[in-house]
Each structure stands twice: as structure tokens, then as C-alpha cells.
Design an enzyme around this catalytic site. Sequence first.
Site, PDB file in Angstrom:
ATOM      1  N   ARG A  28      -7.596  -0.760  -6.535  1.00 19.03           N
ATOM      2  CA  ARG A  28      -7.628   0.419  -5.742  1.00 19.03           C
ATOM      3  C   ARG A  28      -7.906   1.725  -6.497  1.00 19.03           C
ATOM      4  NH1 ARG A  28      -4.247   1.000  -0.289  1.00 19.03           N
ATOM      5  NH2 ARG A  28      -6.309   1.822   0.332  1.00 19.03           N
ATOM      6  N   ARG A  32       0.889  -1.335  -0.068  1.00 17.79           N
ATOM      7  CA  ARG A  32      -0.099   0.106  -0.030  1.00 17.79           C
ATOM      8  C   ARG A  32       1.007   1.298  -0.183  1.00 17.79           C
ATOM      9  NH1 ARG A  32       1.803   1.827   3.887  1.00 17.79           N
ATOM     10  NH2 ARG A  32       0.936   3.671   3.888  1.00 17.79           N
ATOM     11  N   GLY A  33       0.102   2.618  -0.031  1.00 20.11           N
ATOM     12  CA  GLY A  33       0.939   3.577  -0.283  1.00 20.11           C
ATOM     13  C   GLY A  33       1.346   4.035  -1.573  1.00 20.11           C
ATOM     14  N   ALA A  34       0.972   5.203  -1.970  1.00 17.97           N
ATOM     15  CA  ALA A  34       0.858   5.771  -3.421  1.00 17.97           C
ATOM     16  C   ALA A  34       2.370   5.192  -4.078  1.00 17.97           C
ATOM     17  CB  ALA A  34       0.491   6.954  -3.679  1.00 17.97           C
ATOM     18  N   ASP A  57      -2.014  10.807  -2.224  1.00 15.81           N
ATOM     19  CA  ASP A  57      -2.536   9.723  -3.076  1.00 15.81           C
ATOM     20  C   ASP A  57      -2.353  10.079  -4.628  1.00 15.81           C
ATOM     21  OD1 ASP A  57      -2.917   8.589  -0.263  1.00 15.81           O
ATOM     22  OD2 ASP A  57      -2.695   6.839  -1.938  1.00 15.81           O
ATOM     23  N   GLN A 115      -2.374   2.281  10.038  1.00 13.98           N
ATOM     24  CA  GLN A 115      -1.052   2.215   9.065  1.00 13.98           C
ATOM     25  C   GLN A 115      -0.011   3.189  10.188  1.00 13.98           C
ATOM     26  OE1 GLN A 115      -3.830   2.814   7.609  1.00 13.98           O
ATOM     27  NE2 GLN A 115      -3.928   2.232   5.535  1.00 13.98           N
ATOM     28  N   ASN A 117      -5.502  12.289   0.221  1.00 13.47           N
ATOM     29  CA  ASN A 117      -4.835  11.414   0.949  1.00 13.47           C
ATOM     30  C   ASN A 117      -5.429  10.859   2.104  1.00 13.47           C
ATOM     31  OD1 ASN A 117      -2.117  10.577   1.879  1.00 13.47           O
ATOM     32  ND2 ASN A 117      -2.156  11.797   3.549  1.00 13.47           N
ATOM     33  N   LYS A 118      -4.799  10.202   2.834  1.00 16.53           N
ATOM     34  CA  LYS A 118      -5.547   9.147   3.785  1.00 16.53           C
ATOM     35  C   LYS A 118      -6.465   9.836   4.748  1.00 16.53           C
ATOM     36  CE  LYS A 118      -5.226   5.519   4.373  1.00 16.53           C
ATOM     37  NZ  LYS A 118      -6.068   4.990   3.811  1.00 16.53           N
TER      38      LYS A 118
END
Length: 344
Positions: free
Chosen positions: A87, A44-46, A233, A192, A242-243
Site C-alpha cells: 500500500r 489497515r489504518g496507518a 495517513d 470502515q 487521509n481517507k
Amino acid sequence: MRTIFWENNAVKLIDQRKLPDSFEILTCRTVNELGEAIRTLAIRGAPALEAAGGYGVALSAFERDFSDENELREHMKGRADYLASTRPTAVNLFVGIERVMNSALKGKSVEEIREIALKEAQRIADEDVERNMKMGEIGAELFEDGDSVLTICNTGSLATVYWGTALGVIRSAVEKGIELKVFACETRPLNQGSRLTTWELIQDGIDVTLIIDSMAGIVMQRGMVNKVIVGADRIVRDAVFNKIGTYTLSVLAKAHGIPFYVAAPKTTFDWEKFSQEVVIEERSREELIYCHTKCGKTLIAPKNVKVYNPAFDRTPLENVAAVVTEHGLIYPPYSENVPKILGL
Ligand code: MRU
């Protein structure tokens, strides 16, 4: 160690679902396995998703035998579409997939397509490490001795191929000898922040304090943090996606006169688009109503409660003091300076 890499015709990755309880490497020999790893946030994570997208396309060329290059091309197109469906929000996933597809499809034989695809995927991964180090170098100048920095989610080595974006900047600043303290939001519902960010920072010997997301207000009000830095992201003309919780932090930072920084590579910019065109991923109700442990899951809300679970939110660019990129720091007005610095 890299978060994701290629070995023996398979994609290997650190299984982030297991951290910090156990450190395990997951081997994906098929695109379905990799797609499932992406969907369930094993990776995960862009920027890590950019590499995963690239490696995924390469993997599709190796996962079985093909009678000729046309059959392979058709197979790769189908697998690329599947990977792109895993995603929706981080633009980097699509960037990685498209980049490898565009190069590989030019190959004239099965062997050549395979070779080009793998080389291009490796290049994406190598470039990510380089640009993160660059971002770290550039972003470190935003910090000085005694700063106390709030961050959310995980934007470190685990969210990239290595080093990180926002956490990479923190890492570089500390490496330069700047004394920093970090406050990490736990980042409900998948944690996270508590599972991954604190784990990474403790390993590096960086001073980190874990807070729950709703404590961001009190730490600002009490002067316990004086800067915020987050990842992204997708950055569009008018906003940063973003998150979930990032927008809240930006509003709180504004209310307390605290600079709010974003760190992201050029590939996270989707500068042709505006907010309305971005899909915010909504994840399952299970993530909110159960507490998951390796012994199983426990209900922490009534089973039939209504749930809303968006994984990302939208922070207007006017709340952002500067964006750290590998090409330099970008300050407002972004409509002028993003094209100037990034050539977009
Ligand atoms: O749902 P996740 O864990 O993939 O979300 C990740 C984030 O929101 C990160 O902040 C973002 O990808 C930037 S990572 C360098």
C-alpha cells in the site's frame, strides 16, 4: 485486545474484513500471507500498518531456515521491498519496515538478527499503545460536554495497535466524563466507518449515529455536529492525506465555521515532503461496482461502467484547526509549530 500481535513465530491479527459480522483472528506464518492481509485490508489504518510493517520484517527472519546471516539479510531485504509495495499512501508502513530493518541488519548471526528484529517490532507495537493514550489525554481538552463530533473511516483500536488516534481522543474524552455524541460517516466503498467505527463505539457504550458520507452537509447545516476529528495517513508540509472524503469534510466544516481537527502520531509526519510527492492509492473497480456479502457479490453498477476509485484525498493544512500529537497540540502556523513541537 491488541489488533496485531506476535505469537508462536507468527503474526496474528483481527481480520477486519470480517467485522462486524464475525470476529476472527487471522494467522500469518509467511510474509506473503501478511502482505495479502495488508493489501486486502484485513489489517489497515496507518499506525496498525506501522506495526504490521515491523512485524512483517521480523516474520521474514522466521519464515524459513537460513544457512548464514548473509542469506538471511538478503532474504529480509527482498521481503521488506515486497511489504513496502502493498500500500503506497500511509507513511507509517514504511516507517515500521525501515525501523526494524535498520536495527536487525546490525545483528551478527541468524539468531541475533531474529532477536533484534522481533524486539524492535514489539517495541513499535508497545510504543503505539503508549502514544495513543498520550494523544487521547492531550486531545480530550478540545472537547466539552454536549459536543457532537463527526468522524470518518476508522481511527480506533482497529486502526492502531490499541486505543486509536482520532477515535482514541474521543474515547479518552468520554472516559474523562465529557458527554459526547459521535456521527460516523459510513466511508464508502469499504465501509470502515459503518463496519468498524460504530462497532468499536457501541462496544464502549459511546453514543454513535451512522450516516452515509453525503449526509455530512446536512448534519452540519442543521447544527447536529459542532466539531470534526479525523486521523491521517501522511502529513506533509502543505497537506494531510487521509481517507477519501476527508477533504470534503474539511471544506464543509470551513463553510459552517466548525473546527476541523486531525489526530496523528509523529511517525505520520513526512515533513520533508510536499503533496506532489505523495502517491494516492487507487483501488480496484470491483469495490465500486459490486456489493460484497458473505453469500457472494451482487452488481450495483453496470459491469462496464468507467470507475475512479482513489482511497485517499488531500486536505490542505489551512483547513485544519489543530493537530493532536503525542507531543502536544499543534496549531497554525504549522510551518513554524510542527518543527518546534515535533523537532522535525
Ligand atoms: O484504507 P484504510 O482503512 O487503511 O484508511 C485508514 C485511514 O484513512 C485512517 O483515517 C488513517 O489511517 C488514520 S488511522 C488512525
